[in-house]
Design a protein around this motif. Structure first.
Motif, mmCIF file in Angstrom:
data_model
loop_
_atom_site.group_PDB
_atom_site.id
_atom_site.type_symbol
_atom_site.label_atom_id
_atom_site.label_comp_id
_atom_site.label_asym_id
_atom_site.label_seq_id
_atom_site.Cartn_x
_atom_site.Cartn_y
_atom_site.Cartn_z
ATOM 1 N N ASN A 95 0.857 -1.181 0.000
ATOM 2 C CA ASN A 95 0.000 0.000 0.000
ATOM 3 C C ASN A 95 0.898 1.238 0.000
ATOM 4 O O ASN A 95 1.727 1.398 -0.865
ATOM 5 C CB ASN A 95 -0.995 -0.043 1.160
ATOM 6 N N ASN A 96 0.802 2.081 0.996
ATOM 7 C CA ASN A 96 1.629 3.300 0.973
ATOM 8 C C ASN A 96 2.737 3.249 2.009
ATOM 9 O O ASN A 96 3.325 4.283 2.345
ATOM 10 C CB ASN A 96 0.745 4.531 1.235
ATOM 11 N N ILE A 97 3.054 2.070 2.526
ATOM 12 C CA ILE A 97 4.013 1.971 3.633
ATOM 13 C C ILE A 97 5.217 1.131 3.213
ATOM 14 O O ILE A 97 5.079 -0.010 2.774
ATOM 15 C CB ILE A 97 3.360 1.370 4.888
ATOM 16 N N SER A 98 6.394 1.719 3.360
ATOM 17 C CA SER A 98 7.650 1.001 3.213
ATOM 18 C C SER A 98 8.170 0.713 4.623
ATOM 19 O O SER A 98 8.369 1.635 5.425
ATOM 20 C CB SER A 98 8.656 1.838 2.421
ATOM 21 N N TYR A 99 8.370 -0.539 4.931
ATOM 22 C CA TYR A 99 8.691 -0.974 6.292
ATOM 23 C C TYR A 99 9.969 -0.339 6.815
ATOM 24 O O TYR A 99 10.957 -0.195 6.093
ATOM 25 C CB TYR A 99 8.835 -2.494 6.301
ATOM 26 N N ALA A 100 9.941 0.022 8.080
ATOM 27 C CA ALA A 100 11.143 0.456 8.792
ATOM 28 C C ALA A 100 11.154 -0.232 10.154
ATOM 29 O O ALA A 100 10.153 -0.183 10.886
ATOM 30 C CB ALA A 100 11.157 1.977 8.969
ATOM 31 N N ALA A 101 12.252 -0.896 10.501
ATOM 32 C CA ALA A 101 12.362 -1.547 11.805
ATOM 33 C C ALA A 101 12.256 -0.507 12.909
ATOM 34 O O ALA A 101 12.731 0.630 12.774
ATOM 35 C CB ALA A 101 13.690 -2.297 11.895
ATOM 36 N N GLN A 102 11.629 -0.892 14.014
ATOM 37 C CA GLN A 102 11.377 0.045 15.094
ATOM 38 C C GLN A 102 12.465 -0.004 16.173
ATOM 39 O O GLN A 102 13.300 -0.910 16.192
ATOM 40 C CB GLN A 102 10.007 -0.243 15.703
ATOM 41 N N LYS A 103 12.457 0.979 17.050
ATOM 42 C CA LYS A 103 13.497 1.061 18.081
ATOM 43 C C LYS A 103 13.414 -0.103 19.053
ATOM 44 O O LYS A 103 14.444 -0.570 19.568
ATOM 45 C CB LYS A 103 13.385 2.392 18.821
ATOM 46 N N VAL A 104 12.205 -0.546 19.351
ATOM 47 C CA VAL A 104 11.998 -1.697 20.225
ATOM 48 C C VAL A 104 11.553 -2.875 19.359
ATOM 49 O O VAL A 104 10.656 -2.714 18.520
ATOM 50 C CB VAL A 104 10.920 -1.400 21.284
ATOM 51 N N PRO A 105 12.171 -4.050 19.491
ATOM 52 C CA PRO A 105 11.677 -5.202 18.734
ATOM 53 C C PRO A 105 10.178 -5.384 18.953
ATOM 54 O O PRO A 105 9.685 -5.284 20.086
ATOM 55 C CB PRO A 105 12.492 -6.370 19.316
ATOM 56 N N THR A 106 9.451 -5.648 17.897
ATOM 57 C CA THR A 106 7.991 -5.651 17.951
ATOM 58 C C THR A 106 7.468 -6.667 18.953
ATOM 59 O O THR A 106 6.475 -6.411 19.654
ATOM 60 C CB THR A 106 7.426 -5.917 16.555
ATOM 61 N N LEU A 107 8.110 -7.822 19.059
ATOM 62 C CA LEU A 107 7.685 -8.809 20.053
ATOM 63 C C LEU A 107 7.780 -8.244 21.462
ATOM 64 O O LEU A 107 6.904 -8.483 22.302
ATOM 65 C CB LEU A 107 8.541 -10.072 19.931
ATOM 66 N N TYR A 108 8.816 -7.472 21.739
ATOM 67 C CA TYR A 108 9.004 -6.935 23.083
ATOM 68 C C TYR A 108 7.966 -5.858 23.394
ATOM 69 O O TYR A 108 7.556 -5.695 24.549
ATOM 70 C CB TYR A 108 10.422 -6.392 23.241
ATOM 71 N N THR A 109 7.539 -5.136 22.364
ATOM 72 C CA THR A 109 6.418 -4.210 22.570
ATOM 73 C C THR A 109 5.158 -4.991 22.911
ATOM 74 O O THR A 109 4.415 -4.626 23.839
ATOM 75 C CB THR A 109 6.193 -3.354 21.307
ATOM 76 N N ALA A 110 4.891 -6.076 22.197
ATOM 77 C CA ALA A 110 3.711 -6.889 22.490
ATOM 78 C C ALA A 110 3.746 -7.437 23.909
ATOM 79 O O ALA A 110 2.700 -7.542 24.577
ATOM 80 C CB ALA A 110 3.615 -8.040 21.493
ATOM 81 N N MET A 111 4.940 -7.751 24.405
ATOM 82 C CA MET A 111 5.068 -8.336 25.735
ATOM 83 C C MET A 111 4.952 -7.304 26.847
ATOM 84 O O MET A 111 4.624 -7.657 27.989
ATOM 85 C CB MET A 111 6.412 -9.055 25.842
ATOM 86 N N THR A 112 5.217 -6.024 26.556
ATOM 87 C CA THR A 112 5.301 -5.016 27.621
ATOM 88 C C THR A 112 4.236 -3.930 27.515
ATOM 89 O O THR A 112 4.242 -3.002 28.318
ATOM 90 C CB THR A 112 6.690 -4.357 27.636
ATOM 91 N N ALA A 113 3.331 -4.050 26.544
ATOM 92 C CA ALA A 113 2.333 -2.997 26.336
ATOM 93 C C ALA A 113 1.036 -3.238 27.096
ATOM 94 O O ALA A 113 0.098 -2.443 26.961
ATOM 95 C CB ALA A 113 2.032 -2.852 24.839
ATOM 96 N N GLY A 114 0.957 -4.294 27.886
ATOM 97 C CA GLY A 114 -0.253 -4.554 28.647
ATOM 98 C C GLY A 114 -1.465 -4.682 27.736
ATOM 99 O O GLY A 114 -1.387 -5.240 26.635
#
Length: 616
Positions: free
Chosen positions: A361-380
């Protein structure tokens, strides 16, 4: 008195579980990853990434049910690394998936990390680094998992593992900057120099007459799909991407980057000749055909080593077996109507920095500062909100056990092999070339297959479409991406965040994985930007470059560039004539001629695909 266990289902189940545990083994690999030198095509020695001082890296093997431990010691010195075990679901062990800045932090030079998981599936897989365009530099090899219940085992006399790949003479750290460069506005991918078979050329496979051999083949290349055939022999396909299939006869198969296939070959009853094995790179993917391109690799089935190894015969056309017609051996029926549909339009374009990118679509992926799995684990509870993962991780949150449908429309003139981590998918639609976008109404009228083909990597045809379905029964964070390494580097990636609240209840991040983040100075908690106080404050999250101004496209920029150059040349010619020492009459005539000239010139350039006939 004998007692049948059938009257005690619980006891029977426990005994069966203990029997399986007794049979399961722990398979341990100690991998010291470092630079070595190699020259697999005999044309150019270069640095490659080896394991334990050797290259090619070792083939990994296990049996279904085994625990696999891989102790990685990064001794590269100048690069971080990771290992992804391609096609392994990692059910309950998503931390071991190996995708950098997605399920783990990188393993920095001088650091160690342990991968520890149980293989609950069998078939043909492979392992490779997942990030920095690293695996084309050599860190990739097959990974085969045997299964005592393989349905055709009684027919097999012997097994072979084969790989096909493309090979570059330059290192990726040099090639990527040349590719992602504003001087490459059409996004022409670097063309490899050679095709390899088992990381070499002139491979020989010794066989005996009247026997049946099971070949497990994997394309570990970075770019090129490969056509494969065995002269004088048919292949009987029995597995693709870890899915056993009903037998299917094929004269030629096509393996895109990352695809796998197992097939039976029954040898002839005499030894009067040897036969060529041919793997030919799909040159339709290449924008140019360099003069020194070696796009075929040839091996041989050797019945008699005293007899000559024949040159491969020329072929008129390359027509591969249609894998869409394969039927899984387990006859898994079509999943019901989807609970969630995700539609991706594949676009190749430029951003404001003038470099070529790839987009869902209109998004070119960019890796984030926090690994996405770790966000899922710590975002409540906010873990179900896709915003916390950052816009440019292109994340979709899936609920447990949803039926998910992915529709991909290819707005590009090239093929794309798309791979989903953590799952097989059912392939329920795959159009021909130039079919345009998926039309759900028309597809519903024509019907979906009752028992669809199932695999984890599928080829999307140029300007065509495909529809995939899977069940979200594996909580984790899983990438969906094109497996052409250049397109990964360009951002053709999306993220499936599957049942994050379930993950929080069941998953523990290993200590050495946290230590890897600390060594790399990467945050391992909070949203995509590392914010742990306000999870919806994404200030500072990694982003792609700003888009081009309206009306600017790669072709438009090329045309504008050539127009400017032509205009400047025209002005230079005019100035030269104006300063020339001409007679008055000649000068007057010349001025009249110049006045009638067009003062501008334009040129356009379009991306071209150069076709060349292929010799077998």
């Amino acid at each position: 008195m004998a007692i049948s266990l059938s009257y005690f289902p619980i006891l029977s189940g426990l005994l069966l579980a203990f029997a399986l545990l007794a049979e399961a083994a722990t398979v341990t690999y100690d991998f010291k990853i470092s630079w070595v030198r190699a020259n697999p095509d005999g044309l150019s020695e270069r640095p490659v990434i080896g394991i334990n001082g050797q290259w090619p890296p070792p083939i990994m093997r296990a049996t279904i049910g085994d625990r696999v431990i891989v102790n990685v010691d990064n001794q590269l010195g100048n690069q971080s690394t990771s290992l992804h075990f391609h096609g392994i679901f990692q059910n309950g062990s998503v931390t071991m998936d190996g995708a950098r800045q997605v399920t783990q932090c990188s393993i920095t030079p001088g650091s160690q990390l342990k991968y520890n998981f149980t293989v609950e599936q069998s078939g043909t897989y492979w392992y490779h680094s997942h990030g920095q365009g690293q695996y084309p530099d050599g860190i990739r090899a097959p990974f085969f998992i045997s299964d005592p219940k393989f349905p055709y085992q009684e027919e097999v006399d012997e097994e072979f593992i084969l790989s096909v790949s493309d090979w570059y003479h330059e290192e990726m750290q040099d090639l990527i900057p040349k590719f992602l460069y504003k001087g490459n506005p059409t996004g022409a991918e670097p063309v490899p120099q050679s095709a390899l078979m088992n990381d070499t050329q002139n491979l020989t496979v010794s066989v005996q007459p009247g026997k049946t051999y099971l070949f497990h083949m994997v394309n570990i290349g970075a770019f090129a799909g490969q056509y494969v055939w065995f002269e004088g022999h048919n292949m009987t396909i029995v597995e693709v991407d870890g899915v056993f299939t009903d037998k299917a006869e094929a004269e030629m198969i096509y393996l895109s980057a990352a695809q796998r296939c197992s097939f039976l070959i029954t040898t002839k009853n005499d030894t009067t000749a040897n036969y060529a094995i041919v793997a030919s790179m799909d040159t339709s993917l290449f924008d140019v055909m360099p003069d020194d391109l070696n796009w075929n690799s040839t091996g041989w089935l050797v019945y008699d080593k005293e007899k000559p190894l024949p040159d491969p015969a020329e072929v008129d056309e390359l027509i591969e077996f249609d894998d869409f017609t394969l039927v899984p051996f387990d006859k898994q029926p079509l999943f019901p109507e989807p609970d969630q549909t995700i539609t991706f339009d594949v676009i190749m374009d430029m951003l404001g920095d003038g470099k070529p990118y790839a987009f869902f679509n209109n998004i070119s992926y960019a890796a984030q500062k926090v690994p996405t799995l770790y966000t899922a684990m710590t975002a409540g509870k906010d873990a179900v909100n896709p915003l916390v993962y950052g816009e440019y991780s292109h994340s979709f949150v899936l609920e447990k056990d949803q039926i998910v449908e992915i529709v991909v429309n290819n707005h590009d003139s090239g093929k794309h092999p798309f791979h989903l981590h953590g799952h097989h998918f059912q392939s329920i639609v795959r159009s021909d070339e130039e079919a345009g976008d998926f039309d759900a109404t028309n597809a519903t009228q024509t019907g979906y297959p009752a028992i669809p083909m199932r695999r984890d990597t599928i080829v999307l045809h140029p300007n065509g479409n495909t529809v995939l379905r899977f069940k979200a029964d594996n909580p984790g964070v899983w990438l969906f991406h094109c497996h052409i390494e250049w397109h990964m580097d360009q951002g053709l990636v999306a993220t499936m965040v599957e049942a994050p609240l379930e993950l929080q209840k069941t998953l523990i991040i290993p200590d050495d994985h946290i230590a890897a983040c600390k060594a790399e100075k990467v945050p391992f908690a909070g949203n995509a930007a590392g914010n742990t106080d306000d999870l919806l404050d994404l200030s500072g999250a990694n982003e792609a470059h700003a888009p081009l101004p309206d009306g600017f496209t790669p072709r438009g920029i090329v045309a504008l560039t050539f127009s400017i150059v032509a205009a400047l040349l025209g002005l230079a010619v005019i100035s030269w004539y104006g300063m020339a020492d001409m007679g008055a009459a000649s000068r007057a005539a010349e001025e009249r001629r110049i006045t009638g000239m067009s003062q501008g010139a334009a040129a356009s350039s379009s991306r071209q695909s150069v076709e060349q006939s292929k010799a077998g």
